[in-house]
Write an enzyme that holds these catalytic residues in place. Structure first.
Site, PDB file in Angstrom:
ATOM      1  N   HIS A 131      43.342  49.251  32.736  1.00  0.00           N
ATOM      2  CA  HIS A 131      44.432  50.042  32.407  1.00  0.00           C
ATOM      3  C   HIS A 131      44.328  50.772  31.028  1.00  0.00           C
ATOM      4  O   HIS A 131      44.056  50.017  30.260  1.00  0.00           O
ATOM      5  CB  HIS A 131      45.763  50.236  33.024  1.00  0.00           C
ATOM      6  N   LYS A 337      52.328  51.946  40.878  1.00  0.00           N
ATOM      7  CA  LYS A 337      51.461  53.023  40.126  1.00  0.00           C
ATOM      8  C   LYS A 337      51.118  53.881  41.122  1.00  0.00           C
ATOM      9  O   LYS A 337      50.563  54.859  40.621  1.00  0.00           O
ATOM     10  CB  LYS A 337      50.586  52.460  39.180  1.00  0.00           C
ATOM     11  N   ILE A 423      54.024  38.709  34.822  1.00  0.00           N
ATOM     12  CA  ILE A 423      52.581  39.151  34.529  1.00  0.00           C
ATOM     13  C   ILE A 423      52.142  39.927  35.852  1.00  0.00           C
ATOM     14  O   ILE A 423      51.440  39.243  36.503  1.00  0.00           O
ATOM     15  CB  ILE A 423      51.719  38.240  33.867  1.00  0.00           C
ATOM     16  N   SER A 425      50.775  43.966  36.868  1.00  0.00           N
ATOM     17  CA  SER A 425      49.903  45.188  36.422  1.00  0.00           C
ATOM     18  C   SER A 425      50.855  45.651  35.054  1.00  0.00           C
ATOM     19  O   SER A 425      51.826  45.872  35.207  1.00  0.00           O
ATOM     20  CB  SER A 425      49.446  46.336  37.431  1.00  0.00           C
ATOM     21  N   CYS A 492      22.352  36.250  52.067  1.00  0.00           N
ATOM     22  CA  CYS A 492      23.132  37.418  52.528  1.00  0.00           C
ATOM     23  C   CYS A 492      22.520  38.712  52.552  1.00  0.00           C
ATOM     24  O   CYS A 492      22.135  39.168  51.490  1.00  0.00           O
ATOM     25  CB  CYS A 492      24.354  37.216  51.485  1.00  0.00           C
ATOM     26  N   CYS A 494      23.504  41.693  53.716  1.00  0.00           N
ATOM     27  CA  CYS A 494      24.354  42.881  53.279  1.00  0.00           C
ATOM     28  C   CYS A 494      24.409  43.011  51.522  1.00  0.00           C
ATOM     29  O   CYS A 494      24.133  44.154  51.008  1.00  0.00           O
ATOM     30  CB  CYS A 494      25.788  42.746  53.427  1.00  0.00           C
ATOM     31  N   CYS A 529      29.244  43.279  57.089  1.00  0.00           N
ATOM     32  CA  CYS A 529      29.495  42.166  58.069  1.00  0.00           C
ATOM     33  C   CYS A 529      30.431  41.079  58.109  1.00  0.00           C
ATOM     34  O   CYS A 529      30.654  40.155  58.816  1.00  0.00           O
ATOM     35  CB  CYS A 529      28.132  41.505  58.473  1.00  0.00           C
TER      36      CYS A 529
END
Length: 576
Positions: A131, A337, A423, A425, A492, A494, A529
């Site tokens: 942020h 937010k 703690i 955001s 994997c 993907c 997937c």
């Protein structure tokens, strides 16, 4: 007089038997109410603007037995008798970053977490935005740490070999009449609050930078220093670097009690034995209040807040290059937010979160209403956003205080304790700065107790991450495959993750021992997937590398079995 005033406010609003008591800058609210939302509202009404004052919730929820903290099944004496200089409770971004910073000193540091891996709660269940701090109230600890923490990310991520992108944040506005108000706001943010990258951009400039956003946006608030990082990847990297520098991390380890004498913690009991630390750092997230209670130093409360995010297919990544959202000037009755759309470092779009108050600290279920809420709002940001391209959802629980600010301070009644609580955001963003300050607080506390704390001259801030084959130049990739053919075996499809990467994840410091822990380190199963093809192969690799039966490979924690038993013996005829 303050007590009487608060009592009158509560009586007028709830017509219930609620009581207010003030003790040592803590406002205790007790009684019984019929809904959790009413409890949150009642406690929020009692919040003081005085620095260091906190609300403690002792209101009972009528007809509800509060869920107990889930405990690991493991019981042994692996930690029995250990005497660490510093015991850190909690393996999220706060705990692991503090552990790493403490290793700059010659200290015996032990971090415990009740889960089977680090970053399994809020630190692994958020959007990964770094942020800019543009929307934080001046004078809060959040605002104090956010700009400093933001500016530390380039160096931290370079040292820890973690992908990080300063992709910038745009907040769009639909009403041109708001421009003078936002111009004044941007000036104030820039020149008074230190968020010096804040500026307004025109409709044309916004369209050039983000062509797929709502064409009705008239202008936007822009912060180029906003960024994106993998939150669990950073937490894991912090933990691994801490271990490389000599820290000990004990997982599946829950704190179950403490012995406190003369204002000091003398012993901490766990399911893996009793330890005797010089000081304790409470970074326990949603359970920080319970740890404070054990330490006889409870002066604040945590009210959990659930938020749900959706992860989109890679093919939607073109819809936004950075972090985008929209805002009106209507007052929203929420501490969220408002959610947004984040272009992640993994080249997905992440959409969310919403904000729902809950008393369940470990219920990570995703409700359809949350998805509806998020997409109803974010389709205004990006009209082409399509729910059909969602590949998965996840829900996290934020550890909010009623003051909506961090608590970073020494214990009030227990003097060898540091609280790092509340703690939420932008806790990911502030972590590097908070860790530096808390480690210094711990060093000073040990010095005052008579310990001569020395710098660790052998400390190395550098950590080498696992190379991702798909991101390497072809020549470098070919050379790695030549040296180790496992890097050429794609497990994997993907996410294009190789067998070699999975084996690296298993044998790294704080090595992966479950399917999910492998997944969080090198991403197999995170594609379209969602592990439909690669799961059996990942399980087989874990079983082979850990020398365990396939049935003992877990998805995540101790009871998350995937395979229960063999359905047929090897070599058995198919016809049988």
């Amino acid at each position: 007089m303050q007590t009487e005033s608060l009592q009158k406010k509560l009586n007028a609003r709830f017509h219930a038997d609620l009581n207010v008591r003030i003790e040592d800058r803590s406002i205790f609210v007790s009684g019984t109410l019929n809904s959790w939302q009413e409890i949150v509202e009642a406690c929020s009404m009692c919040v003081s603007k005085k620095p260091g004052w906190h609300v403690v919730n002792d209101i009972q929820l009528s007809g509800v037995t509060m869920p107990k903290m889930r405990l690991p099944e493991l019981k042994d004496l692996a930690l029995e008798g250990k005497k660490p200089d510093v015991l850190i409770i909690g393996g999220g971004i706060s705990g692991t970053s503090i552990a790493r910073e403490l290793m700059r000193y010659q200290l015996n540091v032990l971090l415990v977490d009740k889960e089977a891996d680090v970053a399994l709660h809020a630190s692994g269940r958020n959007d990964g935005e770094v942020h800019p701090g543009v929307d934080l109230a001046r004078g809060t600890l959040k605002q104090k740490y956010v700009v400093r923490g933001n500016r530390m990310f380039d160096q931290v991520c370079r040292e820890l070999d973690v992908p990080f992108q300063r992709c910038g944040q745009y907040v769009g506005f639909l009403d041109q009449k708001l421009y003078p108000i936002l111009a004044a706001y941007a000036w104030q943010r820039k020149h008074i609050c230190g968020v010096d990258d804040t500026r307004l951009v025109s409709r044309e400039e916004l369209k050039q930078a983000e062509p797929h956003l709502n064409p009705e946006f008239r202008f936007a608030l822009y912060n180029p220093m906003a960024g994106s990082v993998c939150p669990y990847g950073l937490t894991i990297a912090y933990a691994e670097n801490a271990v490389q520098n000599g820290a000990e991390i004990s997982l599946n380890t829950a704190v179950t009690g403490m012995d406190v004498s003369n204002g000091r913690i003398t012993a901490v009991h766990t399911n893996r034995g009793t330890v005797y630390p010089k000081i304790v750092i409470n970074a326990a997230g949603v359970f920080a209040e319970e740890v404070a209670r054990m330490a006889q130093d409870r002066f604040y409360s945590i009210h959990p807040r659930r938020g749900t995010n959706s992860i989109m297919d890679h093919k939607t990544a073109y819809l936004s290059e950075g972090i985008v959202s929209w805002k009106s000037m209507k007052k929203e009755h929420t501490h969220s937010k408002g959610g947004g759309i984040v272009h992640t470092v993994s080249d997905n779009l992440l959409v969310g979160p919403d904000a729902v108050e809950t008393y369940e600290k470990e219920n990570f279920a995703t409700n359809p209403e949350s998805i509806d809420t998020v997409f109803q709002k974010q389709n205004t940001t990006c009209p082409d956003l399509n729910r059909r391209e969602i590949i998965t959802y996840f829900t996290g629980i934020r550890a909010a205080t009623f003051e909506e600010d961090f608590i970073i301070e020494e214990g009030r009644k227990t003097h060898n304790l540091i609280h790092v609580a509340g703690i939420q955001s932008p806790g990911l963003t502030t972590a590097p700065a908070v860790a530096a300050d808390v480690s210094h607080m711990a060093e000073q506390m040990l010095e005052h107790a008579g310990m001569n704390v020395r710098k660790n001259e052998s400390f190395t801030p550098m950590r080498k991450g696992i190379p991702h084959m798909k991101d390497l130049p072809l020549k470098e990739r070919d050379e790695m495959i030549r040296k180790n053919p496992d890097y050429g075996i794609i497990i994997c499809r993907c996410e294009e993750v190789s067998k070699g990467e999975i084996i690296d994840a298993i044998h790294n410091p704080l090595g992966a021992v479950s399917v999910d822990s492998v997944k969080k380190r090198v991403r197999p199963g995170m594609g379209r997937c969602q592990g439909g093809f690669c799961l059996p192969l990942i399980m087989q690799i874990i079983a082979e590398e850990k020398h365990i039966p396939l049935e003992e490979v877990k998805k995540s924690g101790s009871r998350s079995w995937i395979a229960c038993r063999k359905t047929k013996e090897s070599g058995q005829d198919e016809a049988d």
